[in-house]
Design an enzyme around this catalytic site. Structure first.
Site, PDB file in Angstrom:
ATOM      1  N   GLU A   1       2.650  -5.237  13.426  1.00  0.00           N
ATOM      2  CA  GLU A   1       1.589  -5.396  14.423  1.00  0.00           C
ATOM      3  C   GLU A   1       1.036  -6.818  14.420  1.00  0.00           C
ATOM      4  OE1 GLU A   1      -2.009  -3.072  13.919  1.00  0.00           O
ATOM      5  OE2 GLU A   1      -2.545  -3.351  16.016  1.00  0.00           O
TER       6      GLU A   1
ATOM      7  N   ARG B   1       0.821  -1.217   0.000  1.00  0.00           N
ATOM      8  CA  ARG B   1       0.000   0.000   0.000  1.00  0.00           C
ATOM      9  C   ARG B   1       0.852   1.263   0.000  1.00  0.00           C
ATOM     10  NH1 ARG B   1      -2.827  -3.866   2.995  1.00  0.00           N
ATOM     11  NH2 ARG B   1      -1.696  -3.274   4.866  1.00  0.00           N
TER      12      ARG B   1
HETATM   13  P1  AMP Z   1       3.940  -1.736  12.011  1.00  0.00           P
HETATM   14  O1  AMP Z   1       5.219  -2.297  11.511  1.00  0.00           O
HETATM   15  O2  AMP Z   1       3.404  -2.472  13.195  1.00  0.00           O
HETATM   16  O3  AMP Z   1       4.009  -0.240  12.193  1.00  0.00           O
HETATM   17  O4  AMP Z   1       2.862  -2.014  10.877  1.00  0.00           O
HETATM   18  C1  AMP Z   1       2.763  -1.174   9.751  1.00  0.00           C
HETATM   19  C2  AMP Z   1       2.584  -1.945   8.477  1.00  0.00           C
HETATM   20  O5  AMP Z   1       1.660  -3.027   8.634  1.00  0.00           O
HETATM   21  C3  AMP Z   1       2.014  -1.072   7.391  1.00  0.00           C
HETATM   22  O6  AMP Z   1       2.615  -1.469   6.168  1.00  0.00           O
HETATM   23  C4  AMP Z   1       0.530  -1.359   7.402  1.00  0.00           C
HETATM   24  O7  AMP Z   1       0.017  -1.483   6.094  1.00  0.00           O
HETATM   25  C5  AMP Z   1       0.388  -2.693   8.123  1.00  0.00           C
HETATM   26  N1  AMP Z   1      -0.504  -2.618   9.302  1.00  0.00           N
HETATM   27  C6  AMP Z   1      -0.161  -2.874  10.589  1.00  0.00           C
HETATM   28  N2  AMP Z   1      -1.210  -2.765  11.404  1.00  0.00           N
HETATM   29  C7  AMP Z   1      -2.252  -2.412  10.613  1.00  0.00           C
HETATM   30  C8  AMP Z   1      -3.640  -2.136  10.875  1.00  0.00           C
HETATM   31  N3  AMP Z   1      -4.147  -2.171  12.121  1.00  0.00           N
HETATM   32  N4  AMP Z   1      -4.419  -1.785   9.820  1.00  0.00           N
HETATM   33  C9  AMP Z   1      -3.903  -1.728   8.572  1.00  0.00           C
HETATM   34  N5  AMP Z   1      -2.632  -1.985   8.262  1.00  0.00           N
HETATM   35  C10 AMP Z   1      -1.804  -2.325   9.269  1.00  0.00           C
END
Ligand code: AMP
Length: 170
Positions: free
Chosen positions: A96, A59
């Site tokens: 996440e 995305r």
């Molecule tokens: P993080 O590494 O935990 O900051 O996760 C960010 C990445 O995972 C981004 O590329 C987001 O597209 C995806 N992502 C993580 N959590 C979510 C969520 N709750 N909703 C949508 N995309 C998420």
């Protein structure tokens, strides 16, 4: 920004139990809002001060490409395993809802000296941290990161010593 939040739908327990998944794809159903968003992201001083954009699969590519056109800044990509040819620099990370690996083509990172990291959403910060580590390992500078959404309660921004900019904090 008017309407932006209403175009982002939440899916509870996707892709796994306990995750409130923010689906940003609805933004592309309204090109006027998408345009306004891209103009706002593009005007950020972190982007202006960077030689190139680096966007994260998948995305992040939507927003990175549009910002690259709007700002005339070159774009490099960070991709998931098995997608990029040539010599790669790779790192594993936790996000996440899981673990993954990101790779960048060595040659593309060598071309530019400072980068702004673009993705759709900041959650725990593991994804952006992974890209920042890859850039720094290559001897290049991270000027900051710009995302559409930030999940404020996860405090992802606390991991970073560079500016973290988001359009919508929810
Ligand atoms: P993080 O590494 O935990 O900051 O996760 C960010 C990445 O995972 C981004 O590329 C987001 O597209 C995806 N992502 C993580 N959590 C979510 C969520 N709750 N909703 C949508 N995309 C998420």
């Amino acid at each position: 920004m008017k309407n932006l939040e209403s175009l982002i739908k939440t899916y509870n327990d996707f892709p796994q139990k306990g995750i409130a998944f923010k689906d940003i794809l609805g933004i592309m159903h309204d090109p006027e809002v998408f345009r306004e968003l891209i103009l706002k992201m593009s005007s950020n001083k972190v982007i202006k001060s960077s030689e190139a954009i680096i966007s994260i699969e998948a995305r992040g590519f939507i927003f990175g490409s549009a910002i690259s056109l709007q700002t005339s800044k070159p774009m490099v990509v960070a991709r998931k395993p098995g997608k990029l040819p040539g010599k790669l620099i790779k790192e594993n990370y936790n996000l996440e809802y899981g673990k993954s690996t990101l790779s960048i083509q060595k040659e593309s990172l060598e071309k530019f000296n400072s980068y702004v990291i673009i993705d759709d959403l900041l959650a725990t910060g593991g994804t952006i941290e992974c890209v920042a580590n890859l850039i720094r390992k290559s001897g290049k500078k991270v000027n900051g990161s710009v995302t559409v959404v930030e999940l404020a309660e996860l405090h992802g921004r606390c991991r970073f010593d560079f500016p973290i900019e988001s359009i919508l904090s929810i």
